[in-house]
Motif scaffolding. Sequence first.
Motif, PDB file in Angstrom:
ATOM      1  N   PRO A  36       0.790  -1.347  -0.197  1.00 16.29           N
ATOM      2  CA  PRO A  36       0.080   0.128  -0.095  1.00 16.29           C
ATOM      3  C   PRO A  36       1.056   1.539   0.279  1.00 16.29           C
ATOM      4  O   PRO A  36       1.528   1.575   0.270  1.00 16.29           O
ATOM      5  CB  PRO A  36      -0.533   0.180   1.069  1.00 16.29           C
ATOM      6  N   ASP A  37       0.223   2.341  -0.866  1.00 22.05           N
ATOM      7  CA  ASP A  37       0.939   3.907  -0.186  1.00 22.05           C
ATOM      8  C   ASP A  37       0.135   4.320   0.689  1.00 22.05           C
ATOM      9  O   ASP A  37      -1.010   4.000   0.865  1.00 22.05           O
ATOM     10  CB  ASP A  37       0.041   4.741  -1.390  1.00 22.05           C
ATOM     11  N   GLY A  53      -4.722   7.995   9.850  1.00 19.83           N
ATOM     12  CA  GLY A  53      -4.990   7.403   8.199  1.00 19.83           C
ATOM     13  C   GLY A  53      -3.598   6.259   7.620  1.00 19.83           C
ATOM     14  O   GLY A  53      -4.334   5.384   6.800  1.00 19.83           O
ATOM     15  N   ALA A  54      -2.638   6.741   8.849  1.00 22.19           N
ATOM     16  CA  ALA A  54      -1.526   5.184   8.407  1.00 22.19           C
ATOM     17  C   ALA A  54      -1.826   4.143   9.184  1.00 22.19           C
ATOM     18  O   ALA A  54      -1.924   2.562   7.910  1.00 22.19           O
ATOM     19  CB  ALA A  54       0.175   5.474   8.809  1.00 22.19           C
ATOM     20  N   ILE A  55      -2.186   3.967  10.318  1.00 21.34           N
ATOM     21  CA  ILE A  55      -3.126   2.465  10.631  1.00 21.34           C
ATOM     22  C   ILE A  55      -4.320   1.944   9.593  1.00 21.34           C
ATOM     23  O   ILE A  55      -4.108   0.580   9.242  1.00 21.34           O
ATOM     24  CB  ILE A  55      -3.745   3.110  12.399  1.00 21.34           C
ATOM     25  N   ASP A  56      -5.150   2.917   9.316  1.00 15.51           N
ATOM     26  CA  ASP A  56      -6.154   1.999   8.190  1.00 15.51           C
ATOM     27  C   ASP A  56      -5.669   1.744   6.434  1.00 15.51           C
ATOM     28  O   ASP A  56      -5.776   0.662   6.267  1.00 15.51           O
ATOM     29  CB  ASP A  56      -7.433   3.607   8.048  1.00 15.51           C
ATOM     30  N   ALA A  57      -4.481   2.349   6.782  1.00 11.03           N
ATOM     31  CA  ALA A  57      -4.389   1.816   5.469  1.00 11.03           C
ATOM     32  C   ALA A  57      -3.467   0.730   5.371  1.00 11.03           C
ATOM     33  O   ALA A  57      -3.592  -0.523   4.682  1.00 11.03           O
ATOM     34  CB  ALA A  57      -2.615   2.946   5.079  1.00 11.03           C
ATOM     35  N   ILE A  58      -2.606   0.054   6.522  1.00 13.26           N
ATOM     36  CA  ILE A  58      -1.850  -0.544   7.058  1.00 13.26           C
ATOM     37  C   ILE A  58      -3.554  -2.337   7.430  1.00 13.26           C
ATOM     38  O   ILE A  58      -2.856  -2.764   6.546  1.00 13.26           O
ATOM     39  CB  ILE A  58      -0.899  -0.751   8.025  1.00 13.26           C
ATOM     40  N   THR A  59      -4.030  -1.558   7.757  1.00 12.69           N
ATOM     41  CA  THR A  59      -5.280  -2.481   8.402  1.00 12.69           C
ATOM     42  C   THR A  59      -5.554  -3.401   7.333  1.00 12.69           C
ATOM     43  O   THR A  59      -5.719  -3.990   6.958  1.00 12.69           O
ATOM     44  CB  THR A  59      -5.756  -2.249   9.538  1.00 12.69           C
ATOM     45  N   HIS A  79      -4.497  -0.697  -1.993  1.00  6.61           N
ATOM     46  CA  HIS A  79      -5.503  -1.910  -1.301  1.00  6.61           C
ATOM     47  C   HIS A  79      -7.312  -2.234  -1.975  1.00  6.61           C
ATOM     48  O   HIS A  79      -7.491  -0.970  -2.025  1.00  6.61           O
ATOM     49  CB  HIS A  79      -5.885  -1.796   0.158  1.00  6.61           C
ATOM     50  N   GLY A  80      -8.194  -2.905  -1.693  1.00  3.69           N
ATOM     51  CA  GLY A  80      -9.341  -3.204  -2.170  1.00  3.69           C
ATOM     52  C   GLY A  80      -9.834  -3.599  -0.591  1.00  3.69           C
ATOM     53  O   GLY A  80      -9.779  -3.902   0.407  1.00  3.69           O
ATOM     54  N   PRO A  81     -11.121  -4.576  -1.073  1.00  5.74           N
ATOM     55  CA  PRO A  81     -12.118  -4.611   0.101  1.00  5.74           C
ATOM     56  C   PRO A  81     -11.738  -5.723   1.100  1.00  5.74           C
ATOM     57  O   PRO A  81     -10.645  -6.738  -0.029  1.00  5.74           O
ATOM     58  CB  PRO A  81     -13.101  -5.244  -0.663  1.00  5.74           C
ATOM     59  N   PRO A  82     -11.711  -6.087   2.030  1.00  4.22           N
ATOM     60  CA  PRO A  82     -10.852  -6.416   3.519  1.00  4.22           C
ATOM     61  C   PRO A  82     -11.628  -8.454   3.287  1.00  4.22           C
ATOM     62  O   PRO A  82     -13.142  -8.014   2.697  1.00  4.22           O
ATOM     63  CB  PRO A  82     -11.604  -6.014   4.847  1.00  4.22           C
ATOM     64  N   GLY A  83     -11.359  -9.605   3.489  1.00  3.69           N
ATOM     65  CA  GLY A  83     -12.276 -10.578   2.816  1.00  3.69           C
ATOM     66  C   GLY A  83     -12.803 -10.550   4.705  1.00  3.69           C
ATOM     67  O   GLY A  83     -12.877  -9.875   5.460  1.00  3.69           O
ATOM     68  N   ALA A  84     -14.256 -11.683   4.173  1.00  9.84           N
ATOM     69  CA  ALA A  84     -14.680 -11.950   5.710  1.00  9.84           C
ATOM     70  C   ALA A  84     -14.923 -12.719   6.681  1.00  9.84           C
ATOM     71  O   ALA A  84     -14.631 -12.365   7.508  1.00  9.84           O
ATOM     72  CB  ALA A  84     -15.871 -12.070   4.677  1.00  9.84           C
ATOM     73  N   GLY A  99       8.209   0.351   9.151  1.00 16.09           N
ATOM     74  CA  GLY A  99       8.605  -0.291  10.406  1.00 16.09           C
ATOM     75  C   GLY A  99       7.714   0.162  11.577  1.00 16.09           C
ATOM     76  O   GLY A  99       7.141  -0.282  12.621  1.00 16.09           O
ATOM     77  N   MET A 100       7.581   0.848  11.703  1.00 18.15           N
ATOM     78  CA  MET A 100       7.517   2.013  13.172  1.00 18.15           C
ATOM     79  C   MET A 100       5.663   2.228  13.076  1.00 18.15           C
ATOM     80  O   MET A 100       4.922   1.391  14.194  1.00 18.15           O
ATOM     81  CB  MET A 100       8.025   3.504  13.200  1.00 18.15           C
ATOM     82  N   LEU A 101       5.365   2.258  11.954  1.00 17.06           N
ATOM     83  CA  LEU A 101       3.875   1.730  11.746  1.00 17.06           C
ATOM     84  C   LEU A 101       2.694   0.912  11.951  1.00 17.06           C
ATOM     85  O   LEU A 101       2.371   0.391  12.277  1.00 17.06           O
ATOM     86  CB  LEU A 101       3.264   2.548  10.683  1.00 17.06           C
ATOM     87  N   ALA A 102       3.825  -0.325  11.738  1.00 13.36           N
ATOM     88  CA  ALA A 102       3.759  -2.161  11.232  1.00 13.36           C
ATOM     89  C   ALA A 102       3.266  -2.307  12.689  1.00 13.36           C
ATOM     90  O   ALA A 102       2.238  -2.933  13.280  1.00 13.36           O
ATOM     91  CB  ALA A 102       4.576  -2.871  10.356  1.00 13.36           C
TER      92      ALA A 102
END
Length: 255
Positions: A36-37, A53-59, A79-84, A99-102
Amino acid sequence: MSPHAVVLVHGTRTSASQWDPQVPSLLAAGYTVVAPDLPGHGARRTEPFTLAGAIDAITAAVRTAADLARRPPGVQDQHGPPGADGTARVHLVGSSLGGMLAIHTAATVSLPLASLTVCGAAVQPGPWTARLYGGLVTLSDRLPGGPDGSSSLFRLLLGREGARAYLRGGRAGAEVVGPAFRAVASLDLRRDLGRIQVPVTFLHGRFDQLRIQERAFTAAARHGRLEVLPYGTHLVNLNRPERFTADLLRVLARA
């Protein structure tokens, strides 16, 4: 279909393209790859950087990777839609800021993770050190030629192919640096590491300037492991890509 997936999180001012040298080998090994960007970077350069926003992108990337791992292997930059059901488990890999954000995301969000690998992010920034390092990150903009002439500097530091990967997705403006480093300075990364249930590997280049607290960070993780590679600087995946890719594949296979 591949049961394995990898999410690759880039560092400051670069983009998902930082991982260009690793993606083909990961795909060839059977992994699904999502890169992801982060906000303010790459295709999202018009957005402000925020911690949320960064946490949301990684999640979103991890959940998407878990879903895609049940399909034919491939790579998605966005990123696309999450799996169920989240049955596939994901290896999360982050470099520098990524890495810190991860670390923080793995500690605070319930995700289907198999492991966490951190490159060049074993340091707890404080407000003063965040300002100092942020100033160093923007220093190249003040060199002769300014931001548009910085590609020659990256070729010197990273080699031609490494510089191409670093810059392919676009280079974020200096305005992203302050918010990004203030965000990670607000975190308690060692406390976060103690909350992560999966194996955590710190994979550092020998000459990485951000490995100064690597032993304390490794000890803080419940299942921590430190590997100092006998080569490479801070962006080790770019300045020694072939050797790093082989070592990353080995770490993921072990996890």
